[in-house]
Design an enzyme around this catalytic site. Structure first.
Site, PDB file in Angstrom:
ATOM      1  CB  SER A 143      30.119   7.484   4.982  1.00 53.14           C
ATOM      2  OG  SER A 143      30.859   8.095   3.933  1.00 53.14           O
ATOM      3  CE1 TYR A 157      29.673  12.088   7.457  1.00 52.62           C
ATOM      4  CE2 TYR A 157      31.285  11.161   5.933  1.00 52.62           C
ATOM      5  CZ  TYR A 157      29.974  11.354   6.309  1.00 52.62           C
ATOM      6  OH  TYR A 157      28.950  10.849   5.553  1.00 52.62           O
TER       7      TYR A 157
HETATM    8  P1  NAP Z   1      21.627  16.050   3.918  1.00 50.70           P
HETATM    9  O1  NAP Z   1      21.051  16.180   2.547  1.00 50.70           O
HETATM   10  O2  NAP Z   1      22.564  17.079   4.420  1.00 50.70           O
HETATM   11  O3  NAP Z   1      20.426  15.856   4.948  1.00 50.70           O
HETATM   12  C1  NAP Z   1      20.727  15.693   6.306  1.00 50.70           C
HETATM   13  C2  NAP Z   1      19.455  15.422   7.067  1.00 50.70           C
HETATM   14  O4  NAP Z   1      19.816  15.175   8.424  1.00 50.70           O
HETATM   15  C3  NAP Z   1      18.494  16.582   7.052  1.00 50.70           C
HETATM   16  O5  NAP Z   1      17.190  16.067   6.985  1.00 50.70           O
HETATM   17  C4  NAP Z   1      18.755  17.246   8.399  1.00 50.70           C
HETATM   18  O6  NAP Z   1      17.598  17.888   8.931  1.00 50.70           O
HETATM   19  C5  NAP Z   1      19.082  16.052   9.261  1.00 50.70           C
HETATM   20  N1  NAP Z   1      19.878  16.342  10.445  1.00 50.70           N
HETATM   21  C6  NAP Z   1      21.076  16.970  10.525  1.00 50.70           C
HETATM   22  N2  NAP Z   1      21.490  17.025  11.798  1.00 50.70           N
HETATM   23  C7  NAP Z   1      20.524  16.440  12.550  1.00 50.70           C
HETATM   24  C8  NAP Z   1      20.355  16.205  13.918  1.00 50.70           C
HETATM   25  N3  NAP Z   1      21.285  16.583  14.806  1.00 50.70           N
HETATM   26  N4  NAP Z   1      19.213  15.586  14.336  1.00 50.70           N
HETATM   27  C9  NAP Z   1      18.268  15.187  13.450  1.00 50.70           C
HETATM   28  N5  NAP Z   1      18.372  15.379  12.128  1.00 50.70           N
HETATM   29  C10 NAP Z   1      19.487  16.004  11.683  1.00 50.70           C
HETATM   30  O7  NAP Z   1      22.419  14.653   4.072  1.00 50.70           O
HETATM   31  P2  NAP Z   1      22.444  13.312   3.172  1.00 50.70           P
HETATM   32  O8  NAP Z   1      23.496  13.470   2.163  1.00 50.70           O
HETATM   33  O9  NAP Z   1      21.085  12.905   2.784  1.00 50.70           O
HETATM   34  O10 NAP Z   1      23.050  12.297   4.265  1.00 50.70           O
HETATM   35  C11 NAP Z   1      22.254  11.403   4.993  1.00 50.70           C
HETATM   36  C12 NAP Z   1      23.161  10.384   5.632  1.00 50.70           C
HETATM   37  O11 NAP Z   1      23.925   9.731   4.610  1.00 50.70           O
HETATM   38  C13 NAP Z   1      24.187  10.966   6.613  1.00 50.70           C
HETATM   39  O12 NAP Z   1      24.343  10.083   7.711  1.00 50.70           O
HETATM   40  C14 NAP Z   1      25.454  11.022   5.785  1.00 50.70           C
HETATM   41  O13 NAP Z   1      26.602  10.978   6.593  1.00 50.70           O
HETATM   42  C15 NAP Z   1      25.302   9.790   4.933  1.00 50.70           C
HETATM   43  N6  NAP Z   1      26.092   9.784   3.709  1.00 50.70           N
HETATM   44  C16 NAP Z   1      25.857  10.702   2.727  1.00 50.70           C
HETATM   45  C17 NAP Z   1      26.639  10.658   1.583  1.00 50.70           C
HETATM   46  C18 NAP Z   1      26.451  11.626   0.447  1.00 50.70           C
HETATM   47  O14 NAP Z   1      27.311  11.664  -0.451  1.00 50.70           O
HETATM   48  N7  NAP Z   1      25.389  12.409   0.405  1.00 50.70           N
HETATM   49  C19 NAP Z   1      27.641   9.699   1.463  1.00 50.70           C
HETATM   50  C20 NAP Z   1      27.848   8.810   2.492  1.00 50.70           C
HETATM   51  C21 NAP Z   1      27.057   8.842   3.608  1.00 50.70           C
HETATM   52  P3  NAP Z   1      17.347  19.500   8.778  1.00 50.70           P
HETATM   53  O15 NAP Z   1      17.418  19.780   7.306  1.00 50.70           O
HETATM   54  O16 NAP Z   1      15.993  19.734   9.315  1.00 50.70           O
HETATM   55  O17 NAP Z   1      18.409  20.167   9.573  1.00 50.70           O
END
Ligand code: NAP
Length: 252
Positions: A143, A157
């Site tokens: 991130s 985080y």
């Molecule tokens: P999201 O929409 O909240 O989706 C999170 C996903 O992770 C869901 O499929 C969830 O599954 C799964 N998950 C959560 N805890 C888990 C666990 N303990 N074991 C297995 N699966 C788990 O998140 P996102 O925004 O797509 O983020 C994905 C990645 O990108 C993360 O690593 C996040 O830190 C990173 N990121 C995101 C952003 C942003 O702005 N969105 C920016 C920088 C980095 P369930 O729904 O089944 O619980």
């Protein structure tokens, strides 16, 4: 020939789901991991299969060693694992470090760091040419917070994602001679559910216009970079950390 297997953790929603869909279209057999939302994971698998691809879903908490082993056993049932996207990740509500409980910090590092390291361990055991494997590629999802530090919001985080950056560089060098490439993406503000999970459902609308590109990114824009890093087109890239942040660097 059987399709190479790609495990995408946290692929039921957001960046993971977008990555899984693109990977299915690119010819991978995609293992769609999720933690709680079985229906959302089934939708992702359904979309991939409807588009002519191959996919299956598997529940499991990446922060549990037992679950990680079960997730990889599932993947083994579908062929040779040649790709891993360590995407599963969590945030928490905005807080100052002085107010963070040990349980909160432990969860942040268990899911985001331990989870990624355990999954990488299992992938390397299968992919390394040192132990007879066929090689492969790992992409970690870091991130922009790793560089920004996220003061007053979620330093826990940001610190966990900083660990992912260092892990990416170290593991890349460790296995570079064994047919495995290890890279990372560092997304900025991407329009997914994660902001609502952190108690800020308006974060994308609020901060998007202030970013250098005047907008937040989409999950597809991150997924396309991940697919490139997984592919042979990135054959000489390892230990790289690619910013996918619309120019976001040191602004809040
Ligand atoms: P999201 O929409 O909240 O989706 C999170 C996903 O992770 C869901 O499929 C969830 O599954 C799964 N998950 C959560 N805890 C888990 C666990 N303990 N074991 C297995 N699966 C788990 O998140 P996102 O925004 O797509 O983020 C994905 C990645 O990108 C993360 O690593 C996040 O830190 C990173 N990121 C995101 C952003 C942003 O702005 N969105 C920016 C920088 C980095 P369930 O729904 O089944 O619980």
């Amino acid at each position: 020939m059987a399709a190479p297997v790609l495990l995408v953790t946290g692929a039921s929603r957001g960046i993971g789901a977008a990555t899984a869909r693109l990977a299915g279209a690119a010819g991978w057999h995609v293992v769609v991991n999720y933690a709680r939302d079985a229906a959302a994971a089934a939708d992702v698998v359904g979309d991939i299969v409807a588009a002519g691809g191959r996919a299956s879903a598997v529940r499991g908490d990446v922060g549990s060693e037992e679950d990680v082993q079960a997730i990889f056993a599932h993947a083994d049932g579908h062929g040779v694992l040649k790709g891993l996207v360590n995407n599963a990740g969590v945030v928490d509500v905005a807080a100052r470090v002085e107010d963070m409980s040990a349980a909160r910090i432990e969860r942040m590092f268990r899911v985001n760091v331990l989870g990624s390291m355990l999954c990488a361990r299992e992938a390397v055991r299968r992919m390394s040419q040192r132990s007879g494997g066929a090689g492969g590629a790992i992409v970690n999802v870091s991130s922009a917070a790793a560089k920004l530090g996220s003061p007053g919001l979620f330093v826990d985080y940001a610190a966990a994602k900083g660990a992912i950056d260092t892990f990416t560089v170290g593991l890349a060098k460790e296995v570079a001679g064994e047919g495995i490439r290890v890279n990372a993406v560092r997304p900025g503000i991407i329009d997914t559910d994660i902001h609502a999970s952190g108690g800020q459902p308006d974060r994308v609308a609020r901060l998007g216009p202030e970013l250098p590109m005047r907008r937040a990114g989409t999950a597809d824009e991150v997924a396309r970079a991940i697919l490139w890093l997984l592919s042979d087109a990135a054959s000489y890239s390892t230990g790289a950390i690619l910013d996918i942040s619309g120019g976001r660097s040191v602004v809040p």
